[in-house]
Enzyme design. Structure first.
Site, PDB file in Angstrom:
ATOM      1  N   ASP A 129       0.851  -1.190   0.000  1.00 33.51           N
ATOM      2  CA  ASP A 129       0.000   0.000   0.000  1.00 33.51           C
ATOM      3  C   ASP A 129       0.889   1.243   0.000  1.00 33.51           C
ATOM      4  O   ASP A 129       1.832   1.347   0.794  1.00 33.51           O
ATOM      5  CB  ASP A 129      -0.897  -0.030   1.251  1.00 33.51           C
ATOM      6  N   ASN A 182      -2.494  12.922  -4.451  1.00 32.53           N
ATOM      7  CA  ASN A 182      -3.654  13.339  -5.255  1.00 32.53           C
ATOM      8  C   ASN A 182      -4.103  14.758  -4.877  1.00 32.53           C
ATOM      9  O   ASN A 182      -4.359  15.585  -5.751  1.00 32.53           O
ATOM     10  CB  ASN A 182      -4.821  12.375  -5.039  1.00 32.53           C
ATOM     11  N   ASP A 197      -1.988   9.220 -10.656  1.00 28.32           N
ATOM     12  CA  ASP A 197      -2.022   8.122 -11.625  1.00 28.32           C
ATOM     13  C   ASP A 197      -0.604   7.731 -12.058  1.00 28.32           C
ATOM     14  O   ASP A 197      -0.285   6.546 -12.218  1.00 28.32           O
ATOM     15  CB  ASP A 197      -2.826   8.529 -12.867  1.00 28.32           C
ATOM     16  N   GLU A 215      -4.822   2.220  -4.233  1.00 25.06           N
ATOM     17  CA  GLU A 215      -3.362   2.330  -4.204  1.00 25.06           C
ATOM     18  C   GLU A 215      -2.748   1.082  -3.584  1.00 25.06           C
ATOM     19  O   GLU A 215      -1.678   1.125  -3.002  1.00 25.06           O
ATOM     20  CB  GLU A 215      -2.932   3.610  -3.475  1.00 25.06           C
TER      21      GLU A 215
END
Lengths: 319, 113
Positions: A181, A189, A198, A224
């Protein structure tokens, strides 16, 4: 990993001709020369079936009227065998019988050609079958791939992990999985925008693939989160692999946010001897998730691995 | 019967790939004729049917549609065979017809060499 070459149509496909007549072999040898295919041949159903299992041709041309194992029997065997069931089969027959056609299509033939055949027509049918099967193969592969990370997707993981889990138990082989993770991904973000996020997802996926061996299966588990299936790998060896991934993530400089490194936390669980696996696949994932949680709680940028029986294997944190 | 019409070759003898196929077929033909003769004289109907079936399927592709249709007629008669005198004679006549047709092609090709 999916090799992009598999998704292209331009590799020379192998076509297997199964026919007891030397004449037909000779005729097709000559008449298929202009096609970009590689023609291999067998003279009876039994050998043809075995050759198909061994060589996995892109297409099979199968004669119906053969002694010993006839075309229908061969077709049935091909469709029952996992390794050959998806290979398209064009049935060749000297009999223009509707019943034979119905039977052939019911058994899974993709096309039916009556002998004597018009060679131009046969060539066109061969091309069309090859094209269709290449497209179907591409579609089924695409359906298993996550578009952003280009890793396998979650539903592929669910099926594949179950298979590897069963195999490890059956053969008593090692098996490990890792849940990964990205640390504080939301802030990337929020701060740098979703395109930057992304790029990070795709970039970390690329690092994971580069560090994986060909037998490892890397999948995108969720937003993620990634998951790695490592067959034939003890938790200690899985740790070594995953710690390299962790190190490389930490060391990567991102063009869109050079001052903001991206780190990853990883939880591993595995069995050195698959025969000792007592829990369900879901419970195994949960154990890996617990290690991931512990890694997060202990400061992130960390790999935690344990054996499936609970013994802690290793903990590593960035120096 | 009349000598077969050379125009019945649907392949082009001047094309190298076609010529290769025609030559191959004519080279194999004497052996096939022997096998048909043998199956016929030993009344091996099953073998005779198989040989006719293969010629039917293959001959047109090699440029010999007349042999293909003679073989198809023979195969059809064999399938309809019910041991009546009339049927047996029909099969024999069709065997003769197929063999003499094949032989006329064989001798024609020998003469042209």
């Amino acid at each position: 990993m999916v090799d992009p070459k598999d998704l292209q149509l331009d590799t020379t496909p192998v076509v297997l001709l199964i026919d007891d007549s030397q004449f037909v072999h000779r005729l097709l040898d000559a008449r298929m020369r202009s096609e970009s295919i590689s023609l291999i041949g067998e003279f009876n159903g039994k050998n043809g079936f075995e050759r198909a299992v061994e060589d996995s041709p892109a297409l099979i041309l199968l004669d119906l009227d053969m002694p010993v194992m006839d075309g229908f029997e061969t077709l049935r065997a091909l469709k029952e065998e996992a390794k050959t069931k998806d290979i398209p089969v064009i049935v060749l027959s000297g009999m223009d019988s509707s019943q034979d056609k119905v039977t052939a299509f019911d058994l899974g033939a993709i096309d039916f050609v009556t002998k004597p055949f018009e060679l131009t027509e046969l060539r066109a049918r061969v091309r069309s079958s090859l094209k269709m099967s290449a497209l179907m193969k591409m579609l089924s592969q695409k359906a298993q791939i996550d578009g952003l990370s280009e890793l396998y997707n979650r539903s592929f993981f669910d099926d594949r992990f179950k298979e590897e889990y069963d195999r490890a138990i059956r053969h008593g082989h090692p098996l490990s999985i890792a849940l990964m993770d990205l640390d504080h991904f939301k802030s990337i973000n929020d701060t740098f925008g979703h395109p930057a996020g992304d790029t990070v997802i795709a970039g970390v996926a690329k690092i994971a693939v580069q560090e994986c061996r060909s037998s490892d299966i890397a999948c995108r588990y969720g937003g993620e989160e990634f998951v790695l299936i490592m067959p034939e790998t003890s938790p200690a060896d899985a740790f070594t692999l995953c710690d390299r991934i962790r190190e490389r993530c930490e060391a990567t400089t991102w063009a869109q946010h050079p001052g903001r490194p991206v780190t990853i936390s990883i939880g591993i669980v595995g069995a050195t001897d698959g025969a000792g696996i007592q829990c369900t696949p879901a419970a195994m994932i949960e154990l890996a998730d617990r290690n991931l949680y512990d890694a997060k709680k202990s400061g992130r940028n960390m790999v935690r691995a344990s054996d499936i029986n609970g013994a802690q294997v290793k903990i590593a944190k960035a120096s | 019967m009349n000598a077969p019409d050379p125009n019945a070759f649907s392949l082009d003898i001047n094309d190298s790939e076609d010529a290769e196929l025609i030559e191959y077929f004519l080279g194999e033909l004497p052996e096939r004729v022997d096998a048909i003769n043998q199956a016929s004289s030993s009344d091996d109907v099953e073998q005779l049917g198989r040989l006719a079936h293969q010629l039917k399927g293959a001959a047109p592709g090699f440029g010999f549609p007349l042999i293909g249709s003679a073989a198809a007629k023979l195969e059809g008669s064999i399938r309809a065979l019910d041991q009546s005198e009339e049927d047996v004679n029909l099969v024999r006549a069709e065997v003769e017809n197929l063999i003499s047709l094949c032989q006329s092609y064989i001798s024609q090709s020998k003469n042209s060499h």
